[in-house]
Scaffold this motif. Structure first.
Motif, PDB file in Angstrom:
ATOM      1  N   GLY A 117       0.792  -1.229   0.000  1.00 26.51           N
ATOM      2  CA  GLY A 117       0.000   0.000   0.000  1.00 26.51           C
ATOM      3  C   GLY A 117       0.822   1.277   0.000  1.00 26.51           C
ATOM      4  N   ILE A 118       2.149   1.163  -0.055  1.00 28.87           N
ATOM      5  CA  ILE A 118       3.029   2.332  -0.023  1.00 28.87           C
ATOM      6  C   ILE A 118       3.627   2.541  -1.404  1.00 28.87           C
ATOM      7  CG2 ILE A 118       5.108   3.338   0.998  1.00 28.87           C
ATOM      8  CD1 ILE A 118       4.436   1.695   3.549  1.00 28.87           C
ATOM      9  N   SER A 119       3.222   3.635  -2.035  1.00 33.44           N
ATOM     10  CA  SER A 119       3.702   3.950  -3.378  1.00 33.44           C
ATOM     11  C   SER A 119       5.081   4.600  -3.312  1.00 33.44           C
ATOM     12  CB  SER A 119       2.728   4.905  -4.073  1.00 33.44           C
ATOM     13  OG  SER A 119       2.768   6.178  -3.438  1.00 33.44           O
ATOM     14  N   LEU A 120       5.711   4.728  -4.457  1.00 33.28           N
ATOM     15  CA  LEU A 120       6.991   5.432  -4.517  1.00 33.28           C
ATOM     16  C   LEU A 120       6.800   6.886  -4.103  1.00 33.28           C
ATOM     17  CD1 LEU A 120      10.000   5.167  -5.191  1.00 33.28           C
ATOM     18  CD2 LEU A 120       9.442   5.801  -7.545  1.00 33.28           C
ATOM     19  N   GLN A 121       5.668   7.479  -4.463  1.00 35.67           N
ATOM     20  CA  GLN A 121       5.350   8.851  -4.047  1.00 35.67           C
ATOM     21  C   GLN A 121       5.251   8.930  -2.526  1.00 35.67           C
ATOM     22  OE1 GLN A 121       4.521  11.912  -6.074  1.00 35.67           O
ATOM     23  NE2 GLN A 121       5.099  12.604  -4.032  1.00 35.67           N
ATOM     24  N   ASP A 122       4.564   7.952  -1.909  1.00 37.16           N
ATOM     25  CA  ASP A 122       4.460   7.920  -0.448  1.00 37.16           C
ATOM     26  C   ASP A 122       5.836   7.834   0.198  1.00 37.16           C
ATOM     27  OD1 ASP A 122       1.628   7.847  -0.611  1.00 37.16           O
ATOM     28  OD2 ASP A 122       1.599   5.645  -0.576  1.00 37.16           O
ATOM     29  N   TYR A 123       6.673   6.959  -0.350  1.00 36.94           N
ATOM     30  CA  TYR A 123       8.020   6.767   0.183  1.00 36.94           C
ATOM     31  C   TYR A 123       8.825   8.065   0.075  1.00 36.94           C
ATOM     32  CZ  TYR A 123      12.604   4.379   0.729  1.00 36.94           C
ATOM     33  OH  TYR A 123      13.854   3.981   1.129  1.00 36.94           O
ATOM     34  N   ALA A 124       8.732   8.734  -1.058  1.00 37.93           N
ATOM     35  CA  ALA A 124       9.444   9.997  -1.253  1.00 37.93           C
ATOM     36  C   ALA A 124       8.908  11.082  -0.316  1.00 37.93           C
ATOM     37  CB  ALA A 124       9.343  10.444  -2.706  1.00 37.93           C
ATOM     38  N   SER A 127      16.194  -1.162 -11.537  1.00 35.64           N
ATOM     39  CA  SER A 127      15.905  -0.237 -12.626  1.00 35.64           C
ATOM     40  C   SER A 127      16.324   1.181 -12.262  1.00 35.64           C
ATOM     41  CB  SER A 127      14.408  -0.257 -12.941  1.00 35.64           C
ATOM     42  OG  SER A 127      14.082   0.747 -13.875  1.00 35.64           O
ATOM     43  N   GLN A 128      17.167   1.752 -13.092  1.00 36.40           N
ATOM     44  CA  GLN A 128      17.579   3.134 -12.887  1.00 36.40           C
ATOM     45  C   GLN A 128      16.378   4.071 -12.935  1.00 36.40           C
ATOM     46  OE1 GLN A 128      20.733   4.213 -15.592  1.00 36.40           O
ATOM     47  NE2 GLN A 128      21.998   2.476 -14.975  1.00 36.40           N
ATOM     48  N   ALA A 129      15.352   3.710 -13.690  1.00 35.92           N
ATOM     49  CA  ALA A 129      14.165   4.561 -13.818  1.00 35.92           C
ATOM     50  C   ALA A 129      13.490   4.776 -12.467  1.00 35.92           C
ATOM     51  CB  ALA A 129      13.176   3.957 -14.814  1.00 35.92           C
ATOM     52  N   VAL A 130      13.463   3.748 -11.633  1.00 39.16           N
ATOM     53  CA  VAL A 130      12.826   3.870 -10.317  1.00 39.16           C
ATOM     54  C   VAL A 130      13.632   4.834  -9.444  1.00 39.16           C
ATOM     55  CG1 VAL A 130      12.053   2.646  -8.243  1.00 39.16           C
ATOM     56  CG2 VAL A 130      11.811   1.570 -10.492  1.00 39.16           C
ATOM     57  N   GLY A 131      14.939   4.680  -9.437  1.00 41.28           N
ATOM     58  CA  GLY A 131      15.784   5.598  -8.667  1.00 41.28           C
ATOM     59  C   GLY A 131      15.686   7.030  -9.166  1.00 41.28           C
ATOM     60  N   GLN A 132      15.640   7.192 -10.468  1.00 44.33           N
ATOM     61  CA  GLN A 132      15.510   8.541 -11.039  1.00 44.33           C
ATOM     62  C   GLN A 132      14.186   9.170 -10.653  1.00 44.33           C
ATOM     63  OE1 GLN A 132      16.155   7.615 -15.160  1.00 44.33           O
ATOM     64  NE2 GLN A 132      18.376   7.731 -14.980  1.00 44.33           N
ATOM     65  N   GLN A 133      13.118   8.380 -10.706  1.00 43.99           N
ATOM     66  CA  GLN A 133      11.797   8.900 -10.328  1.00 43.99           C
ATOM     67  C   GLN A 133      11.760   9.243  -8.845  1.00 43.99           C
ATOM     68  OE1 GLN A 133       9.435   9.937 -12.149  1.00 43.99           O
ATOM     69  NE2 GLN A 133       7.867  10.288 -10.602  1.00 43.99           N
ATOM     70  N   PHE A 134      12.384   8.421  -8.016  1.00 44.42           N
ATOM     71  CA  PHE A 134      12.436   8.700  -6.586  1.00 44.42           C
ATOM     72  C   PHE A 134      13.142  10.031  -6.330  1.00 44.42           C
ATOM     73  CE2 PHE A 134      14.475   8.046  -2.330  1.00 44.42           C
ATOM     74  CZ  PHE A 134      13.309   7.987  -1.583  1.00 44.42           C
ATOM     75  N   ARG A 135      14.271  10.254  -6.975  1.00 42.85           N
ATOM     76  CA  ARG A 135      14.996  11.513  -6.807  1.00 42.85           C
ATOM     77  C   ARG A 135      14.159  12.692  -7.302  1.00 42.85           C
ATOM     78  NH1 ARG A 135      18.840   7.923  -8.112  1.00 42.85           N
ATOM     79  NH2 ARG A 135      18.903   8.427 -10.310  1.00 42.85           N
ATOM     80  N   THR A 136      13.428  12.498  -8.386  1.00 42.38           N
ATOM     81  CA  THR A 136      12.559  13.553  -8.886  1.00 42.38           C
ATOM     82  C   THR A 136      11.472  13.878  -7.852  1.00 42.38           C
ATOM     83  OG1 THR A 136      12.949  12.960 -11.190  1.00 42.38           O
ATOM     84  CG2 THR A 136      10.920  14.173 -10.730  1.00 42.38           C
ATOM     85  N   LEU A 137      10.875  12.841  -7.288  1.00 41.51           N
ATOM     86  CA  LEU A 137       9.826  13.043  -6.286  1.00 41.51           C
ATOM     87  C   LEU A 137      10.363  13.699  -5.018  1.00 41.51           C
ATOM     88  CD1 LEU A 137       7.931   9.650  -6.712  1.00 41.51           C
ATOM     89  CD2 LEU A 137       7.133  11.927  -7.436  1.00 41.51           C
ATOM     90  N   LEU A 138      11.657  13.503  -4.743  1.00 39.26           N
ATOM     91  CA  LEU A 138      12.294  14.157  -3.607  1.00 39.26           C
ATOM     92  C   LEU A 138      12.588  15.625  -3.889  1.00 39.26           C
ATOM     93  CD1 LEU A 138      14.854  11.511  -2.308  1.00 39.26           C
ATOM     94  CD2 LEU A 138      12.851  12.385  -1.102  1.00 39.26           C
TER      95      LEU A 138
END
Length: 105
Positions: free
Chosen positions: A40-47, A92-103
């Motif tokens: 139930g925890i999205s990447l957005q939630d984590y960021a 996947s580098q895409a997940v890390g890149q998206q996480f940094r973007t969300l941060l």
């Protein structure tokens, strides 16, 4: 093909680093399962949680889990989600890149 030959190709010819165990640099579609929430925890939630933790000076996982409890998140589910998102970033580098973007980086 030997490891060194694979590594040389991966880094000199633009081949996906996943071939030698690194995170893939392939694009990931928006509907790919890698983006699905974990417990139930999205990447957005984590960021969002990580950004809040930074603002409060929290810099360890235990502190983040305590902060997550303030949001009503189950600590066991939160730990599993953190581990899962880190694992996905390693895939996947895409997940890390998206996480940094969300941060906000």
């Amino acid at each position: 093909m030997g490891f060194l030959k694979k590594a040389q190709q991966a880094f000199t010819q633009g081949i996906d680093p996943a071939i030698v165990g690194g995170p893939s640099n392939r694009s990931v579609g928006a509907d790919d399962p890698i983006w699905q929430p974990i417990n139930g925890i999205s990447l957005q939630d984590y960021a969002d949680l990580a950004r809040d933790a930074q603002a409060r000076g929290i810099n360890d996982e235990a502190g983040m889990i305590t902060l997550a409890k303030e949001r009503g998140w189950n600590p066991v589910d939160t730990k599993a989600a953190f581990d899962g998102w880190v694992q996905r970033m390693g895939q996947s580098q895409a997940v890390g890149q998206q996480f940094r973007t969300l941060l906000g980086y």
